[in-house]
Design an enzyme around this catalytic site. Structure first.
Site, PDB file in Angstrom:
ATOM      1  N   GLU A  28       0.851  -1.196   0.000  1.00 17.63           N
ATOM      2  CA  GLU A  28       0.000   0.000   0.000  1.00 17.63           C
ATOM      3  C   GLU A  28       0.884   1.243   0.000  1.00 17.63           C
ATOM      4  O   GLU A  28       1.537   1.546   0.993  1.00 17.63           O
ATOM      5  CB  GLU A  28      -0.910   0.002   1.229  1.00 17.63           C
ATOM      6  CG  GLU A  28      -1.785   1.241   1.341  1.00 17.63           C
ATOM      7  CD  GLU A  28      -2.531   1.325   2.652  1.00 17.63           C
ATOM      8  OE1 GLU A  28      -2.830   2.464   3.089  1.00 17.63           O
ATOM      9  OE2 GLU A  28      -2.812   0.270   3.257  1.00 17.63           O
TER      10      GLU A  28
ATOM     11  N   ARG B 127       0.357  10.372   0.226  1.00 19.03           N
ATOM     12  CA  ARG B 127       0.677  11.485   1.119  1.00 19.03           C
ATOM     13  C   ARG B 127       1.819  12.339   0.607  1.00 19.03           C
ATOM     14  O   ARG B 127       2.188  13.329   1.251  1.00 19.03           O
ATOM     15  CB  ARG B 127       1.069  10.934   2.501  1.00 19.03           C
ATOM     16  CG  ARG B 127      -0.015  10.120   3.182  1.00 19.03           C
ATOM     17  CD  ARG B 127       0.452   9.605   4.518  1.00 19.03           C
ATOM     18  NE  ARG B 127      -0.489   8.665   5.112  1.00 19.03           N
ATOM     19  CZ  ARG B 127      -0.304   8.041   6.254  1.00 19.03           C
ATOM     20  NH1 ARG B 127       0.806   8.256   6.952  1.00 19.03           N
ATOM     21  NH2 ARG B 127      -1.204   7.189   6.724  1.00 19.03           N
TER      22      ARG B 127
ATOM     23  N   LYS C 143     -11.004  -1.611   6.155  1.00 21.12           N
ATOM     24  CA  LYS C 143      -9.843  -1.208   6.934  1.00 21.12           C
ATOM     25  C   LYS C 143     -10.349  -0.688   8.279  1.00 21.12           C
ATOM     26  O   LYS C 143     -11.346   0.046   8.332  1.00 21.12           O
ATOM     27  CB  LYS C 143      -9.082  -0.098   6.201  1.00 21.12           C
ATOM     28  CG  LYS C 143      -7.922   0.501   6.994  1.00 21.12           C
ATOM     29  CD  LYS C 143      -7.187   1.534   6.154  1.00 21.12           C
ATOM     30  CE  LYS C 143      -6.023   2.149   6.917  1.00 21.12           C
ATOM     31  NZ  LYS C 143      -5.212   3.036   6.058  1.00 21.12           N
TER      32      LYS C 143
END
Length: 212
Positions: free
Chosen positions: A45, A49, A133
């Protein structure tokens, strides 16, 4: 070559630990991915950001066919579409709104929407989404919280992420409703900066053996 996931369940079943990676320099993306795959962690993943994130996803998708690269920290429709365009094979969000859920579904990619409450999990179940998640895992109740959900929501499986360590990961992985955990400890910034890929592979190998 690793099989491309077709569902959220496939994503959860890639490996016991999903490396959660922040890439500041796209040049390290390929050797980093290869190091993680070599340690037995094909699912990666890459969090959205940094400005380098989409290029990192693109490079991994093109040059590391054994990896299953996804985009994390997806918080808007534009990001979901951009990640899909860059070659991401799955999407992960820290939380979820109806619009974001629809946008992620529209990409055709499997996705793990983020939740931290029972009501949020139930809302996604109403949309037919049962792989989620759980974030921020430790701050939102940790393994005891997820264990308590096994009774009323047995059909839901989770990838808890946030504050999990190698020591606590096995506690989560012992729960029947946890498919994998998200781990940021696998790619320490100092090892990445120094290009110590063998050490990252060693961390990945330890994580791959964590299934409790």
């Amino acid at each position: 070559m690793t099989t491309i996931p077709r569902s959220g369940a496939d994503v959860l079943d890639l490996a016991p630990v999903m490396p959660v990676v922040v890439v500041s320099d796209a040049e390290v993306a390929v050797p980093l991915a290869r190091a993680l795959v070599a340690g037995g962690l094909p699912g990666i993943e890459v969090t959205l950001r940094t400005p380098a994130a989409l290029e990192a996803i693109e490079r991994i998708a093109a040059e590391v066919p054994e990896a299953v690269v996804g985009a994390g920290t997806v918080v808007g429709a534009e990001q979901a579409a951009a990640a899909a365009g860059a070659g991401a094979r799955f999407l992960v969000s820290p939380g979820c709104t109806p619009d974001l859920a629809a946008a992620m579904a529209d990409t055709g990619l499997p996705f793990l929407p983020g939740v931290s409450t029972v009501s949020e999990a139930m809302a996604l179940l109403e949309r037919g989404v049962s792989e989620l998640k759980f974030f921020p895992a430790e701050a939102a109740g940790g393994a005891p919280f997820l264990k308590s959900l096994g009774g009323p929501l047995p059909q839901v499986r989770f990838c808890p992420t946030g504050g999990i360590t190698p020591a606590s990961a096995s506690i989560y992985l012992a729960l029947p409703n946890v498919g994998c955990v998200g781990g940021s400890w696998l790619t320490p910034a100092d090892l990445v900066a120094a290009g110590k890929w063998d050490e990252i592979t060693a961390l990945a190998r330890e994580a791959a053996a964590l299934r409790g």
